[in-house]
Design a protein around this motif. Structure first.
Motif, short mmCIF file in Angstrom:
data_model
loop_
_atom_site.label_atom_id
_atom_site.label_comp_id
_atom_site.label_asym_id
_atom_site.label_seq_id
_atom_site.Cartn_x
_atom_site.Cartn_y
_atom_site.Cartn_z
N GLU A 160 0.83 -1.21 0.00
CA GLU A 160 0.00 0.00 0.00
C GLU A 160 0.87 1.26 0.00
N GLN A 161 1.98 1.22 0.70
CA GLN A 161 2.89 2.37 0.70
C GLN A 161 3.44 2.61 -0.71
N HIS A 162 3.80 1.54 -1.41
CA HIS A 162 4.29 1.67 -2.79
C HIS A 162 3.21 2.21 -3.71
N LEU A 163 1.97 1.80 -3.49
CA LEU A 163 0.87 2.24 -4.33
C LEU A 163 0.44 3.67 -4.02
N GLY A 164 0.60 4.05 -2.76
CA GLY A 164 0.13 5.36 -2.33
C GLY A 164 -1.35 5.37 -1.99
N TRP A 178 -6.31 3.54 -9.81
CA TRP A 178 -6.81 2.24 -10.27
C TRP A 178 -5.70 1.22 -10.12
N LEU A 179 -6.03 0.06 -9.55
CA LEU A 179 -5.06 -1.01 -9.32
C LEU A 179 -5.32 -2.16 -10.29
N PHE A 180 -4.27 -2.62 -10.95
CA PHE A 180 -4.35 -3.76 -11.85
C PHE A 180 -4.80 -5.00 -11.07
N LEU A 181 -5.84 -5.67 -11.57
CA LEU A 181 -6.31 -6.91 -10.95
C LEU A 181 -5.82 -8.14 -11.71
N THR A 182 -6.02 -8.13 -13.04
CA THR A 182 -5.65 -9.27 -13.86
C THR A 182 -5.75 -8.88 -15.34
N GLY A 183 -5.09 -9.65 -16.16
CA GLY A 183 -5.21 -9.44 -17.60
C GLY A 183 -6.54 -9.95 -18.11
N GLY A 184 -6.98 -9.41 -19.22
CA GLY A 184 -8.24 -9.83 -19.80
C GLY A 184 -8.06 -10.41 -21.19
N GLY A 185 -6.83 -10.62 -21.59
CA GLY A 185 -6.56 -11.15 -22.92
C GLY A 185 -6.25 -10.03 -23.90
N CYS A 186 -5.38 -10.31 -24.83
CA CYS A 186 -4.95 -9.35 -25.84
C CYS A 186 -4.57 -8.03 -25.19
N THR A 187 -5.32 -6.98 -25.45
CA THR A 187 -4.98 -5.66 -24.91
C THR A 187 -5.93 -5.24 -23.79
N MET A 188 -6.65 -6.20 -23.23
CA MET A 188 -7.63 -5.91 -22.18
C MET A 188 -7.02 -6.16 -20.80
N GLU A 189 -7.39 -5.30 -19.85
CA GLU A 189 -6.93 -5.43 -18.47
C GLU A 189 -8.06 -5.04 -17.53
N TRP A 190 -8.14 -5.74 -16.39
CA TRP A 190 -9.13 -5.46 -15.35
C TRP A 190 -8.46 -4.67 -14.24
N TYR A 191 -9.12 -3.62 -13.78
CA TYR A 191 -8.63 -2.76 -12.70
C TYR A 191 -9.71 -2.57 -11.65
#
Length: 189
Positions: free
Chosen positions: A53-57, A117-130
Motif C-alpha cells: 500500500e505504501q508503494h501504491l500510495g 486504479w489497481l491492476f487486478l488481472t489481464g483480460g486477454g490481448c490488450t484488455m486489463e481489469w482494474y
C-alpha cells in the motif's frame, strides 16, 4: 446483468470461504483454461500488504486486503487469476514472472488508467481489469488499450468501461460460476 442477490459486506465471510474453496480446493486451476499456477501463492502478512500500500500510495479495500491475507497473494480468481502484490517467480512455467500489481503500477508509461486504479488481472490481448481504490464500492474497470481511435477524435478514456459496480459483485459473479465478461458487457457504457 445477473439476477444474483445484492451482496453486502455482511456476505464477505461467505465470499471468502467460497473463494478459498475455489482457489485451494481445486488446486487453483480452472480446468477448461489451465492458465493458472498449480496453486495460489501463499497469503501475505498485514505488514506485507501495508508495504504494498505504501508503494501504491493508496490503501486497499478491506475485501481485497482480506483476500491477500486470508486466501493468497494472487494466482487464482477471474480471468487470468489475480495479480500478486509482491513479485513472484514461477520456475518451469510458461510465464516465468507472475503479474505483480505493485510492479505494474510503478511502471506506468504514457497513458494508463489513473494511479488510483489497481491492476487486478489481464483480460486477454490488450484488455486489463482494474479496481478503483478511491471510488465508493470500489468498481471494477475494464480497459482496452486498443479500444479507442485517435483518428476519430477519441482518447484513451474511450477504451475504459465499468465492468462491475463493485469488487464484491465482480468476485461474486466468478464465485457463483458466472462469467465476469457477461457482467462487464451488461454494464451501461
Amino acid at each position: 446483468m445477473t439476477d444474483a442477490p445484492h451482496r453486502t459486506a455482511s456476505d464477505d465471510d461467505m465470499l471468502l470461504e467460497r473463494l478459498h474453496s475455489l482457489a485451494w480446493g481445486a488446486g487453483g486451476v480452472i480446468p477448461a483454461r489451465g492458465l493458472l499456477p498449480d496453486k495460489p501463492f501463499p497469503p501475505l502478512t498485514i505488514a506485507e500488504v501495508e508495504r504494498a500500500e505504501q508503494h501504491l500510495g493508496y490503501r486497499l479495500p478491506q475485501l481485497l486486503r482480506r483476500i491477500y491475507t486470508e486466501i493468497g497473494d494472487g494466482g487464482f480468481g477471474p480471468e487470468g487469476g489475480l495479480a500478486s502484490l509482491t513479485p513472484r517467480h514461477i520456475p518451469h512455467w510458461y510465464v516465468p514472472d507472475w503479474p505483480c500489481a505493485t510492479t505494474i503500477h510503478a511502471q506506468r508509461a504514457g497513458w494508463e488508467p489513473p494511479a488510483s486504479w489497481l491492476f487486478l488481472t489481464g483480460g486477454g490481448c490488450t484488455m486489463e481489469w482494474y479496481i478503483s481504490l478511491i471510488a465508493v464500492d470500489h468498481p471494477v474497470l475494464l480497459w482496452d488499450a486498443d479500444g479507442w481511435e485517435p483518428e476519430r477524435g477519441q482518447d484513451p478514456h474511450d477504451g475504459l468501461r465499468y465492468a462491475a459496480p463493485s469488487l464484491r459483485q465482480w468476485l461474486w459473479t466468478w464465485a457463483d460460476g458466472g462469467d465476469v465478461w457477461d457482467e462487464a458487457l451488461a454494464q451501461p457504457e
